[in-house]
Motif scaffolding. Sequence first.
Motif, short mmCIF file in Angstrom:
data_model
loop_
_atom_site.label_atom_id
_atom_site.label_comp_id
_atom_site.label_asym_id
_atom_site.label_seq_id
_atom_site.Cartn_x
_atom_site.Cartn_y
_atom_site.Cartn_z
N GLN A 38 3.46 10.49 -6.78
CA GLN A 38 4.50 10.88 -7.73
C GLN A 38 3.94 11.18 -9.11
N LYS A 39 2.77 10.65 -9.44
CA LYS A 39 2.14 11.00 -10.71
C LYS A 39 1.74 12.47 -10.71
N LYS A 40 1.32 12.96 -9.54
CA LYS A 40 0.94 14.37 -9.40
C LYS A 40 2.16 15.26 -9.22
N ASP A 41 3.15 14.76 -8.47
CA ASP A 41 4.35 15.54 -8.18
C ASP A 41 5.54 14.58 -8.08
N PRO A 42 6.42 14.55 -9.09
CA PRO A 42 7.55 13.62 -9.10
C PRO A 42 8.52 13.79 -7.92
N GLU A 43 8.46 14.91 -7.24
CA GLU A 43 9.34 15.17 -6.10
C GLU A 43 8.90 14.43 -4.83
N LYS A 44 7.70 13.88 -4.81
CA LYS A 44 7.18 13.19 -3.62
C LYS A 44 7.98 11.93 -3.35
N THR A 45 8.14 11.61 -2.06
CA THR A 45 8.92 10.45 -1.65
C THR A 45 8.04 9.47 -0.87
N SER A 46 8.63 8.35 -0.48
CA SER A 46 7.92 7.38 0.34
C SER A 46 7.56 7.98 1.70
N LEU A 47 8.39 8.87 2.20
CA LEU A 47 8.07 9.54 3.47
C LEU A 47 6.82 10.40 3.33
N ASP A 48 6.69 11.11 2.22
CA ASP A 48 5.48 11.90 1.96
C ASP A 48 4.26 10.99 1.94
N ALA A 49 4.38 9.84 1.30
CA ALA A 49 3.26 8.90 1.22
C ALA A 49 2.93 8.34 2.59
N LEU A 50 3.93 8.03 3.40
CA LEU A 50 3.71 7.52 4.75
C LEU A 50 2.95 8.54 5.60
N ILE A 51 3.39 9.79 5.54
CA ILE A 51 2.72 10.85 6.30
C ILE A 51 1.29 11.05 5.80
N ASP A 52 1.10 11.02 4.49
CA ASP A 52 -0.23 11.21 3.93
C ASP A 52 -1.17 10.07 4.31
N LEU A 53 -0.66 8.83 4.29
CA LEU A 53 -1.49 7.69 4.65
C LEU A 53 -1.88 7.69 6.13
N LEU A 112 0.83 -1.21 0.00
CA LEU A 112 0.00 0.00 0.00
C LEU A 112 0.86 1.26 0.00
N LEU A 113 1.97 1.21 0.71
CA LEU A 113 2.88 2.36 0.74
C LEU A 113 3.49 2.60 -0.63
N ILE A 114 3.90 1.54 -1.31
CA ILE A 114 4.46 1.67 -2.65
C ILE A 114 3.41 2.22 -3.62
#
Length: 141
Positions: A15-30, A6-8
């Motif tokens: 990253q489709k919206k913003d290529p600069e986003k990282t896994s940490l951004d996704a973790l915080i968002d989730l 799910l994190l991946i």
Amino acid sequence: MGRQDLLIEHTQKLQKKDPEKTSLDALIDLCGIHWHPEEVEAGNEPDSSNVKWVSSSAKKGWLVPIPVGYKGIVPEFAVSDVADIRAPQYPTHFVESVYSIGEWRFINSQIEFDQMFWRYQTDFENQLFLVGATHKVKKTY
């Protein structure tokens, strides 16, 4: 139960919206709960407002951040190369915690046996020392 998948998936979505986003951004968002205003009709009372605050979340289910191991931040030091450490008879390795997403599930839900029991997984080349289900660790760093 580990839900690195799910994190991946969420990282790729961001990253489709913003290529600069990282896994940490996704973790915080989730793991975050987002509050945003929604406009509503004002009531007849003088103190009534035409804004209602609503919460939303990117996650579905009981997802939580969990530590899943360590990543070396410098090469390993040999015995006696580092002064004043707790166990000078062993090599020293400075590390940072690695986090992922876990999902709380009831024991009676459909879970594969190998998903319930985690085992050590090491990747010496990338200085990763992890625990997880028996499937191969996917690199998202």
